[in-house]
Scaffold this motif. Sequence first.
Motif, mmCIF file in Angstrom:
data_model
loop_
_atom_site.group_PDB
_atom_site.id
_atom_site.type_symbol
_atom_site.label_atom_id
_atom_site.label_comp_id
_atom_site.label_asym_id
_atom_site.label_seq_id
_atom_site.Cartn_x
_atom_site.Cartn_y
_atom_site.Cartn_z
ATOM 1 N N LEU A 1 -25.255 -18.003 95.772
ATOM 2 C CA LEU A 1 -23.922 -18.457 96.953
ATOM 3 C C LEU A 1 -24.111 -16.865 97.987
ATOM 4 N N PRO A 2 -23.876 -17.205 99.031
ATOM 5 C CA PRO A 2 -23.635 -16.969 100.460
ATOM 6 C C PRO A 2 -22.549 -15.734 99.783
ATOM 7 N N VAL A 3 -23.023 -14.287 100.437
ATOM 8 C CA VAL A 3 -22.058 -12.977 100.152
ATOM 9 C C VAL A 3 -21.887 -12.048 101.065
ATOM 10 N N ASP A 4 -21.414 -11.243 101.111
ATOM 11 C CA ASP A 4 -21.621 -9.724 102.387
ATOM 12 C C ASP A 4 -21.959 -9.605 101.226
ATOM 13 N N SER A 5 -23.221 -8.364 101.464
ATOM 14 C CA SER A 5 -23.591 -7.314 100.317
ATOM 15 C C SER A 5 -23.357 -6.352 100.829
ATOM 16 N N PRO A 6 -22.452 -4.855 99.709
ATOM 17 C CA PRO A 6 -21.759 -4.699 99.605
ATOM 18 C C PRO A 6 -22.584 -2.979 99.776
ATOM 19 N N ARG A 7 -23.831 -3.320 99.471
ATOM 20 C CA ARG A 7 -25.471 -2.594 100.135
ATOM 21 C C ARG A 7 -25.882 -3.180 102.054
ATOM 22 N N VAL A 8 -24.940 -3.729 102.181
ATOM 23 C CA VAL A 8 -25.447 -3.921 103.855
ATOM 24 C C VAL A 8 -24.259 -3.348 104.380
ATOM 25 N N PHE B 1 -6.620 -6.816 99.117
ATOM 26 C CA PHE B 1 -6.132 -8.128 99.011
ATOM 27 C C PHE B 1 -7.880 -8.935 99.067
ATOM 28 N N PHE B 2 -8.147 -8.943 100.106
ATOM 29 C CA PHE B 2 -9.477 -10.510 99.847
ATOM 30 C C PHE B 2 -11.235 -9.182 99.357
ATOM 31 N N TYR B 3 -11.198 -8.626 99.112
ATOM 32 C CA TYR B 3 -12.356 -7.807 98.048
ATOM 33 C C TYR B 3 -11.516 -8.229 96.311
ATOM 34 N N VAL B 4 -10.423 -8.644 96.262
ATOM 35 C CA VAL B 4 -9.707 -9.278 94.318
ATOM 36 C C VAL B 4 -9.916 -9.958 94.633
ATOM 37 N N LEU B 5 -9.512 -10.706 96.061
ATOM 38 C CA LEU B 5 -9.006 -12.521 95.657
ATOM 39 C C LEU B 5 -11.407 -12.586 95.487
ATOM 40 N N SER B 6 -12.198 -12.458 96.201
ATOM 41 C CA SER B 6 -13.701 -12.794 95.932
ATOM 42 C C SER B 6 -14.304 -12.568 95.280
ATOM 43 N N ARG C 1 -14.534 -14.644 104.795
ATOM 44 C CA ARG C 1 -16.299 -15.259 104.134
ATOM 45 C C ARG C 1 -15.629 -15.251 102.715
ATOM 46 N N ALA C 2 -14.254 -13.723 102.884
ATOM 47 C CA ALA C 2 -14.191 -13.907 101.277
ATOM 48 C C ALA C 2 -13.464 -14.725 100.760
ATOM 49 N N VAL C 3 -12.116 -16.243 101.838
ATOM 50 C CA VAL C 3 -11.797 -17.635 101.072
ATOM 51 C C VAL C 3 -12.454 -18.230 100.861
ATOM 52 N N THR C 4 -13.963 -18.275 101.624
ATOM 53 C CA THR C 4 -15.217 -18.860 101.021
ATOM 54 C C THR C 4 -15.395 -18.924 99.039
ATOM 55 N N VAL C 5 -15.810 -17.412 99.499
ATOM 56 C CA VAL C 5 -16.433 -17.005 98.341
ATOM 57 C C VAL C 5 -15.650 -17.183 97.301
ATOM 58 N N LEU C 6 -14.380 -17.443 97.511
ATOM 59 C CA LEU C 6 -13.595 -18.138 96.384
ATOM 60 C C LEU C 6 -13.559 -19.064 95.692
ATOM 61 N N VAL C 7 -13.250 -20.305 96.821
ATOM 62 C CA VAL C 7 -12.702 -21.419 96.795
ATOM 63 C C VAL C 7 -15.169 -21.820 95.813
ATOM 64 N N SER C 8 -15.730 -21.484 96.563
ATOM 65 C CA SER C 8 -16.874 -21.829 96.182
ATOM 66 C C SER C 8 -17.494 -20.918 94.790
ATOM 67 N N SER C 9 -16.941 -20.333 93.983
ATOM 68 C CA SER C 9 -16.674 -19.731 92.841
ATOM 69 C C SER C 9 -15.417 -20.551 91.996
ATOM 70 N N TRP C 10 -14.899 -21.271 92.296
ATOM 71 C CA TRP C 10 -14.387 -22.451 91.858
ATOM 72 C C TRP C 10 -13.362 -21.844 91.121
ATOM 73 N N GLY C 11 -12.612 -20.072 92.081
ATOM 74 C CA GLY C 11 -11.272 -19.432 92.332
ATOM 75 C C GLY C 11 -11.930 -18.589 91.533
ATOM 76 N N LEU C 12 -13.388 -18.236 90.362
ATOM 77 C CA LEU C 12 -13.059 -17.034 89.971
ATOM 78 C C LEU C 12 -13.478 -15.901 90.017
ATOM 79 N N GLY C 13 -13.908 -15.930 91.625
ATOM 80 C CA GLY C 13 -14.627 -14.868 91.762
ATOM 81 C C GLY C 13 -16.361 -14.762 91.620
ATOM 82 N N VAL C 14 -16.653 -13.688 92.257
ATOM 83 C CA VAL C 14 -17.992 -13.134 92.002
ATOM 84 C C VAL C 14 -18.556 -12.556 91.247
ATOM 85 N N GLY C 15 -17.651 -11.290 91.012
ATOM 86 C CA GLY C 15 -17.783 -9.598 89.741
ATOM 87 C C GLY C 15 -17.784 -9.209 90.770
ATOM 88 N N LEU C 16 -17.544 -8.225 90.194
ATOM 89 C CA LEU C 16 -16.535 -6.174 90.503
ATOM 90 C C LEU C 16 -17.426 -6.250 91.478
#
Length: 482
Positions: free
Chosen positions: A109-116, A372-377, A348-363
Amino acid sequence: MNVPISGIILLPVTLGIFCFSSYIGEWAIFTAVLQGAALLNTGGGFAVGLSPYFFVTALIALRMIPLLLTGRVRFCADEPIRNHLQLLVMFTVWCVASAFVLPVLFQGLPVDSPRVSVDSSYYVQLPLQWSFSNAGQAGYMILNLLLVLRLVQLSANRGRLERLVNAYSWSGMLAAGVGVYQMACPRLGLPFPSWLFNSNQAWSELPNQLAAGGFSRISATFIEPSAAASFLAAWSVFELSLAIGHAQQNGRHWLCTAIGTVVLIATTSTTGYVVAGLISIVLVWDAIRAVLLYGIIKTRVTLTAIGLSAAGLAAFALLPGAGQLLDAVLFHKGESASALHRTATFGRAVTVLVSSWGLGVGLGSNRAMSAFFYVLSNLGLPGLMLVAGLLWQLYSQIITQLRSVFCDSNNRVLLYAISAAFAANLLALLLSGAEITQPHLWILWGLLVGTLRCDWLRDRQLIGSVSVATMPPQLMGADVRA
């Protein structure tokens, strides 16, 4: 692997405190301001720097885990914080589980990588994959939870709670003092010891930035000016609350407030300025509300609001280039490339939330420049609901304690001060926080819950519901050495 000079200094001190004293909790609070320092660094494709705070909390874990496993950390059955801590454990479990499961489940899934960097991810998002960043964030959450439990355990003793609070106060004095020295360096031709305060190779540290008007941005002991501003805003309002609340022996708190405010202004951070502005508005409203509702003039609050406003106006009127700085930092900040790239992470965080079925992509999987958007995504709707429940519990218990007839003036002032610092820190995270594992959120969380527990135990003693003679040592905050 290499050990920088900061590690050569801090490692033996930390181990000495751990082995020969019971004040490792205070040391964890004090070292949290050394965000840019490292005890040791490892290079390679995945750079890791061991921060002083997380090394100290790991040592605390060595003591806390045996106590937890043997049932020696206990709470009264009717303690209000009992349910809060249970919910906090549930939140931590979800954070850890999400860090290991969700990146695998939603791999690619496309994400904003924390390492970039934020600027790089604005143009190209990377496919999601599990990395050691996820494991690291999960480990940080476990250590933060154990720190909170340790602070709550120790805070049952009023004297120990005051020492923990003083550790937070003195840590701010260290950060502010380094900030003052950094301000003097270019004027006096002195070198700033980046080798000591900016030795962590895992961070892209920015200690020598310039703002509009030629102002040198102050980062003090932190990795960048905005991180310093977030801490200084919370610490300054903490010291200000103590200064206003204590009629006597408040000279140190007024001095800390003044120095913290000066260094906060020198960070030229939008986040710091917004938080400080909102705090000033709250002070003014509190003074006006007291006059309108009760006909009472709160002298110290009123004079503080007038003094801060006058000092701010004088500074920006007299300093050359101050108007240009204020315009760039506040009024036209939204037009900068930095603001554009940061705010783009929200959508993009909202897009990640929707694409992950509302579960998020993991801490630790997706960077979003707001807590707020960090927790959401990253943690999805389950994480957001758990956070909302935790904050509501805290708010309810604070209000209940402040309204208690047994709450004396000293307890009330301390609870107000820690609550104000926690609120300021939380506001800074909501404005620009890129992660939720940063130390001071959890330090203030632990001190706040610990203060609530200390006050509750005192109330029970006063009304005879708890007998001091029959209380187990764990409830009296005795120092249990593993």
